[in-house]
Design a protein around this motif. Structure first.
Motif, short mmCIF file in Angstrom:
data_model
loop_
_atom_site.label_atom_id
_atom_site.label_comp_id
_atom_site.label_asym_id
_atom_site.label_seq_id
_atom_site.Cartn_x
_atom_site.Cartn_y
_atom_site.Cartn_z
N ASN A 44 0.86 -1.19 0.00
CA ASN A 44 0.00 0.00 0.00
C ASN A 44 0.89 1.23 0.00
O ASN A 44 0.82 2.08 0.87
N LYS A 45 1.76 1.28 -1.00
CA LYS A 45 2.82 2.28 -1.04
C LYS A 45 2.28 3.70 -1.11
O LYS A 45 2.91 4.64 -0.65
N ASN A 46 1.09 3.87 -1.66
CA ASN A 46 0.56 5.22 -1.89
C ASN A 46 -0.42 5.67 -0.82
O ASN A 46 -0.99 6.75 -0.91
N ASN A 81 -1.81 6.14 3.40
CA ASN A 81 -1.46 6.34 4.80
C ASN A 81 -2.34 5.45 5.63
O ASN A 81 -3.56 5.64 5.70
N ASP A 96 -5.31 2.18 -13.50
CA ASP A 96 -4.50 2.54 -12.35
C ASP A 96 -3.42 3.53 -12.77
O ASP A 96 -2.75 3.34 -13.79
N LYS A 133 -1.10 5.18 -10.22
CA LYS A 133 0.05 4.93 -9.37
C LYS A 133 0.05 3.47 -8.94
O LYS A 133 -0.96 2.95 -8.51
N GLN A 134 1.20 2.85 -9.05
CA GLN A 134 1.27 1.44 -8.68
C GLN A 134 1.37 1.30 -7.16
O GLN A 134 2.14 1.99 -6.50
N GLU A 135 0.55 0.40 -6.65
CA GLU A 135 0.41 0.25 -5.20
C GLU A 135 1.58 -0.51 -4.56
O GLU A 135 1.89 -0.33 -3.40
N GLU A 195 5.41 -2.17 -4.07
CA GLU A 195 6.85 -2.13 -4.28
C GLU A 195 7.46 -3.31 -3.55
O GLU A 195 7.28 -3.47 -2.34
N ASP A 211 0.83 -3.23 -9.72
CA ASP A 211 -0.48 -2.89 -9.18
C ASP A 211 -1.00 -3.97 -8.24
O ASP A 211 -1.78 -3.69 -7.34
#
Length: 543
Positions: A252-254, A256, A285, A287-289, A291, A303
């Motif tokens: 859930n890189k993007n 908070n 999509d 932004k890729q979620e 990493e 993603d």
């Protein structure tokens, strides 16, 4: 483990591919059967924007074959368990890997005591039939929902209660003792089937949850590992990254994250973070979620990620490898389930020495002699967990060992294991001239960092629900059509846990979840010209 031939590209440490080259829509972590199945079904349905990361230098996971002098031997999975509804069997049939004309060889088992005396066959048959009856009664609790006697909550406890009632009816002490030794041997055998240290670890009310497919155990003429070729051959080799052990999954890189994901408005999914924006498909999509960081420093972006790490690895790393942490219900389920160790001891000889008609020797150890031995002193007793030696060929024997004794065996040099096994065979077969093996190969599934054990079992206090909890995919937004983090592997199939076909089906299901759209669409399955019975059992509608 063997150094099998590598598959696919292996970027060297000096290569620094751009971040763009390490981007894809889907990342698959693990190249065992579940990961290969996911990649296979994505490819078969025309979706190729994925990468598969495998920690080892080979594909196959717990399916691995080595060459010995005159034979090829499986270190992991041995049999296709059942025919009807088994997708692995269907795949093997489609690709000509099954010899349907081959007649099974007669299986003659002898049982011997430490004094070298063989048990009359009628006694062995009587006890085996009684034991099967006791085991079936254990499995019936799951179906009937009857409650067992007070204080009996494990399979081992229940079978020992039945055994005691059975033995109480036998008046002759020596006959009763001999029958007890056979029961104990069969219980050790059951630990290798179930994947545990002791049958007292296996939950009585849940043992019936495992679905046994009809047709018996099928051996492939070229070995079980031959099933890997049809599953992997169509996968683009440039999508496979070997020697890429994953150390961190930021899924859930993007976002908070303040919630641990235990609560969700939708009971069919776990949502980590809510958002007002709707993302209707993979293609929209921005932004890729995800990493993913590997041990070699490489980073991959996607993603969606399908995690097929074995339960043993999750038990050791689940609380550190995922960021944000997995929901508490998943971590608790991982902790409750059992991931036992089952190892093989493979002995190769220059010449045959066992009677040609004998295929297996059961070892009737008298464990009552060890009552004064300190508990946990495996140095003195580890070998007594070997319940039999079975023929692979005239010059190959395999012994099975499970649990803590197997873990201890993995620490010993193979020469010592070979000497111990030679002493055992000479004692039980009452033949001091049995030769020493020219080669001894011992598996080490517990010591292997990318397995940490063999396969899944439902421990006392655990249930099918725990398997379903681990299998539950995770979303980062309540409006997502497709999950960000998916789980596959034998430990995520609530009926076929511990099997290759269970792993295969969960990989296929993960692919289907990511391939699905808002419009009904048929997913391409394995055997185009046959009825896909495995999908029927799995409950997947294909029309």
């Amino acid at each position: 483990m063997s150094n099998c031939e590598d598959h696919g590209p292996i970027p060297t440490e000096n290569e620094t591919p751009s971040e763009t080259e390490n981007r894809s829509k889907v990342l698959i972590i693990g190249g065992g059967m579940a990961g290969l199945s996911a990649a296979y079904h994505l490819t078969k349905n025309g979706f190729t924007d994925f990468k598969l990361l495998e920690a080892r230098n080979r594909l196959g996971g717990r399916i691995v074959q080595i060459a010995m002098t005159n034979e090829r031997v499986e270190l992991g999975a041995n049999w296709i368990h059942g025919i009807l509804g088994n997708p692995v069997y269907e795949l093997a049939m489609e690709h000509g890997l099954v010899d349907i004309l081959q007649c099974p060889k007669p299986h003659k088992v002898v049982a011997a005591t430490e004094a070298g005396k063989q048990v009359p066959f009628n006694v062995l048959h009587e006890i085996y039939e009684a034991y099967l009856c006791f085991l079936r009664r254990c499995e019936e609790y799951y179906v009937t929902q009857y409650l067992p006697p007070d204080g009996i909550d494990s399979v081992g406890d229940h079978i020992r209660l039945e055994v005691q009632l059975y033995l109480d009816s036998i008046k002759d002490n020596s006959d009763r003792h001999l029958r007890q030794l056979i029961f104990e041997c069969l219980l050790k055998r059951e630990t290798c089937i179930s994947g545990c240290d002791n049958m007292s670890e296996i939950d009585l009310l849940e043992i019936g949850s495992y679905t046994e497919l009809q047709g018996g155990n099928i051996v492939l003429p070229q070995g079980y590992s031959s099933i890997l070729e049809p599953v992997s051959k169509d996968i683009d080799k440039s999508s496979i990254y070997l020697r890429h052990a994953v150390t961190l999954i930021q899924w859930n890189k993007n976002g908070n994250v303040e919630s641990n994901g235990d609560e969700s408005d939708d009971s069919d999914r776990t949502v980590i973070e809510e958002s007002s924006s709707r993302e209707s498909s993979l293609e929209k999509d921005v932004k890729q979620e995800v990493e993913v960081t590997c041990e070699n420093g490489k980073k991959f972006f996607a993603d969606h990620v399908i995690c097929t790490m074995p339960l043993g690895v999750l038990k050791h790393k689940a609380d550190t490898i995922f960021q944000p942490p997995l929901p508490d219900y998943k971590l608790e389920a991982i902790d409750r389930l059992l991931f036992g160790t089952v190892d093989k001891i493979i002995l190769e000889y220059e010449r045959p020495f066992l009677n040609p008609n004998i295929t297996e020797v059961l070892l009737l150890w008298d464990d009552s002699k060890d009552e004064g031995t300190e508990k946990g002193n495996y140095q003195a007793t580890w070998f007594k967990k070997i319940y039999s030696f079975a023929k692979v060929s005239d010059t190959l024997l395999v012994g099975w060992i499970s649990g803590k004794e197997a873990e201890y065996m993995e620490t010993l040099p193979s020469d010592l294991v070979a000497e111990t096994c030679t002493s055992i065979l000479r004692k039980f077969l009452n033949d001091p001239f049995i030769p020493k093996p020219k080669t001894c190969v011992c598996t080490s599934w517990y010591s292997q960092p990318y397995t940490k054990g063999s396969y899944t079992a439902i421990a006392v206090g655990a249930s099918q629900i725990d398997i379903e909890c681990i299998a539950q995919p995770l979303y980062t937004k309540d409006t997502q059509d497709k999950p960000v983090l998916l789980f596959a592997g034998e430990h995520t199939h609530s009926n076929f846990y511990s099997t290759v076909h269970g792993a295969y089906l969960t990989g296929r299901m993960s692919a289907k979840l990511l391939l699905s759209t808002q419009e009904p669409q048929e997913i391409v399955v394995d055997c185009v010209d046959t009825t896909d019975l495995s999908s029927w059992i799995q409950g997947i509608g294909l029309q």
